[in-house]
Write a protein that holds these residues in place. Structure first.
Motif, PDB file in Angstrom:
ATOM      1  N   MET A   1      53.011  28.379 -19.125  1.00 53.27           N
ATOM      2  CA  MET A   1      52.509  29.846 -18.603  1.00 53.27           C
ATOM      3  C   MET A   1      53.759  30.686 -18.610  1.00 53.27           C
ATOM      4  SD  MET A   1      49.798  30.427 -15.750  1.00 53.27           S
ATOM      5  CE  MET A   1      49.207  31.928 -15.098  1.00 53.27           C
ATOM      6  N   ARG A   2      53.577  31.840 -19.104  1.00 48.94           N
ATOM      7  CA  ARG A   2      54.769  32.821 -18.718  1.00 48.94           C
ATOM      8  C   ARG A   2      54.235  33.758 -17.853  1.00 48.94           C
ATOM      9  NH1 ARG A   2      56.919  36.359 -24.027  1.00 48.94           N
ATOM     10  NH2 ARG A   2      58.863  35.238 -23.839  1.00 48.94           N
ATOM     11  N   LYS A   3      55.533  34.044 -17.053  1.00 47.02           N
ATOM     12  CA  LYS A   3      55.185  35.219 -16.011  1.00 47.02           C
ATOM     13  C   LYS A   3      55.552  36.472 -16.628  1.00 47.02           C
ATOM     14  CE  LYS A   3      55.559  32.424 -11.823  1.00 47.02           C
ATOM     15  NZ  LYS A   3      56.508  32.380 -10.483  1.00 47.02           N
ATOM     16  N   THR A   4      54.819  37.581 -16.286  1.00 50.41           N
ATOM     17  CA  THR A   4      55.165  38.888 -16.538  1.00 50.41           C
ATOM     18  C   THR A   4      55.785  39.561 -15.541  1.00 50.41           C
ATOM     19  OG1 THR A   4      53.165  39.747 -16.468  1.00 50.41           O
ATOM     20  CG2 THR A   4      53.555  39.057 -18.557  1.00 50.41           C
ATOM     21  N   HIS A   5      56.939  40.403 -15.511  1.00 49.10           N
ATOM     22  CA  HIS A   5      57.476  41.152 -14.397  1.00 49.10           C
ATOM     23  C   HIS A   5      57.130  42.741 -14.842  1.00 49.10           C
ATOM     24  CE1 HIS A   5      59.764  37.761 -13.103  1.00 49.10           C
ATOM     25  NE2 HIS A   5      60.418  37.692 -14.321  1.00 49.10           N
ATOM     26  N   THR A   6      56.518  43.231 -13.770  1.00 48.02           N
ATOM     27  CA  THR A   6      56.196  44.481 -13.818  1.00 48.02           C
ATOM     28  C   THR A   6      57.427  45.300 -12.929  1.00 48.02           C
ATOM     29  OG1 THR A   6      54.968  44.378 -11.620  1.00 48.02           O
ATOM     30  CG2 THR A   6      53.793  44.112 -13.918  1.00 48.02           C
ATOM     31  N   ALA A   7      57.764  46.280 -13.206  1.00 48.50           N
ATOM     32  CA  ALA A   7      58.839  47.133 -12.690  1.00 48.50           C
ATOM     33  C   ALA A   7      58.023  47.394 -11.353  1.00 48.50           C
ATOM     34  CB  ALA A   7      59.198  48.388 -13.634  1.00 48.50           C
ATOM     35  N   SER A   8      58.741  47.442 -10.388  1.00 46.48           N
ATOM     36  CA  SER A   8      58.362  47.835  -9.033  1.00 46.48           C
ATOM     37  C   SER A   8      59.232  48.921  -8.392  1.00 46.48           C
ATOM     38  CB  SER A   8      58.473  46.787  -7.962  1.00 46.48           C
ATOM     39  OG  SER A   8      59.704  46.322  -7.791  1.00 46.48           O
ATOM     40  N   VAL A   9      58.607  50.009  -7.791  1.00 47.25           N
ATOM     41  CA  VAL A   9      59.266  51.203  -7.459  1.00 47.25           C
ATOM     42  C   VAL A   9      59.281  50.858  -5.693  1.00 47.25           C
ATOM     43  CG1 VAL A   9      59.146  53.763  -7.122  1.00 47.25           C
ATOM     44  CG2 VAL A   9      58.624  52.546  -9.315  1.00 47.25           C
ATOM     45  N   SER A  10      60.425  51.155  -5.187  1.00 49.73           N
ATOM     46  CA  SER A  10      60.566  51.110  -3.622  1.00 49.73           C
ATOM     47  C   SER A  10      59.708  52.196  -3.185  1.00 49.73           C
ATOM     48  CB  SER A  10      61.997  51.022  -3.084  1.00 49.73           C
ATOM     49  OG  SER A  10      62.625  52.457  -3.271  1.00 49.73           O
ATOM     50  N   HIS A  11      59.378  51.922  -1.819  1.00 46.89           N
ATOM     51  CA  HIS A  11      58.522  52.954  -1.068  1.00 46.89           C
ATOM     52  C   HIS A  11      59.576  54.383  -1.254  1.00 46.89           C
ATOM     53  CE1 HIS A  11      56.156  54.915   2.039  1.00 46.89           C
ATOM     54  NE2 HIS A  11      57.444  55.018   2.716  1.00 46.89           N
ATOM     55  N   HIS A  12      60.925  54.091  -0.948  1.00 45.25           N
ATOM     56  CA  HIS A  12      61.641  55.457  -0.854  1.00 45.25           C
ATOM     57  C   HIS A  12      61.643  56.121  -2.093  1.00 45.25           C
ATOM     58  CE1 HIS A  12      64.670  58.053   0.551  1.00 45.25           C
ATOM     59  NE2 HIS A  12      65.582  57.699  -0.449  1.00 45.25           N
ATOM     60  N   GLU A  13      61.626  55.323  -3.353  1.00 48.61           N
ATOM     61  CA  GLU A  13      61.689  56.119  -4.468  1.00 48.61           C
ATOM     62  C   GLU A  13      60.457  56.768  -4.826  1.00 48.61           C
ATOM     63  OE1 GLU A  13      62.625  52.595  -7.077  1.00 48.61           O
ATOM     64  OE2 GLU A  13      64.955  53.023  -6.901  1.00 48.61           O
ATOM     65  N   ALA A  14      59.334  55.943  -4.483  1.00 45.71           N
ATOM     66  CA  ALA A  14      58.142  56.763  -4.702  1.00 45.71           C
ATOM     67  C   ALA A  14      57.699  57.887  -3.829  1.00 45.71           C
ATOM     68  CB  ALA A  14      56.783  55.680  -4.262  1.00 45.71           C
ATOM     69  N   GLU A  15      58.416  58.138  -2.647  1.00 50.62           N
ATOM     70  CA  GLU A  15      58.339  58.935  -1.697  1.00 50.62           C
ATOM     71  C   GLU A  15      58.924  60.345  -2.286  1.00 50.62           C
ATOM     72  OE1 GLU A  15      59.176  59.624   3.021  1.00 50.62           O
ATOM     73  OE2 GLU A  15      60.760  58.453   1.672  1.00 50.62           O
ATOM     74  N   ILE A  16      60.225  59.893  -2.731  1.00 50.80           N
ATOM     75  CA  ILE A  16      60.983  61.057  -3.540  1.00 50.80           C
ATOM     76  C   ILE A  16      60.388  61.603  -4.516  1.00 50.80           C
ATOM     77  CG2 ILE A  16      63.146  61.495  -4.674  1.00 50.80           C
ATOM     78  CD1 ILE A  16      63.365  60.862  -1.720  1.00 50.80           C
ATOM     79  N   GLU A  17      59.933  60.716  -5.547  1.00 51.47           N
ATOM     80  CA  GLU A  17      59.037  61.196  -6.780  1.00 51.47           C
ATOM     81  C   GLU A  17      57.905  62.210  -6.360  1.00 51.47           C
ATOM     82  OE1 GLU A  17      60.014  61.151  -9.797  1.00 51.47           O
ATOM     83  OE2 GLU A  17      61.751  60.302  -9.260  1.00 51.47           O
TER      84      GLU A  17
END
Length: 110
Positions: A1-17
């Motif tokens: 079984m292969r794990k897929t990695h999703t890009a995560s955004v930090s709370h701070h980066e999301a706040e800035i955006e």
């Protein structure tokens, strides 16, 4: 079984955006932050909000250059234990297209 990695955004980066994408939100956020600067027990929240808005609208390097201070000094000024000068505060506000204003307090003085 292969794990897929999703890009995560930090709370701070999301706040800035989010602040960058919604100017009215940034204004309300910064207005609330400025009110927090009056409270010594909550000043850190206000300083970190100022820093976040500065990051969202130009970055701390541009603000530091405008204020005529080093980037490191600006990081310290807008840290939880910071104590920015009026010059620094005005430079941050100016860099994000805002200005300082005065409003009466909610309670009357005798």
């Amino acid at each position: 079984m292969r794990k897929t990695h999703t890009a995560s955004v930090s709370h701070h980066e999301a706040e800035i955006e989010e602040l960058r994408a919604d100017r009215e939100l940034a204004i309300a956020y910064l207005k609330a932050a400025m009110e927090e600067l009056d409270d010594p027990n909550n000043r850190a929240a206000g300083l970190l909000a100022l820093r976040a808005v500065a990051e969202a609208y130009g970055g701390l390097g541009a603000v530091a250059a405008q204020a005529g201070i080093s980037r490191e000094a600006l990081y310290r000024s807008l840290s939880p234990k910071g104590n920015p000068t009026l010059k620094t505060l005005l430079a941050v506000l100016n860099s994000v297209g805002m200005r300082l204003s005065v409003e009466p307090e909610n309670h009357a003085h005798a």
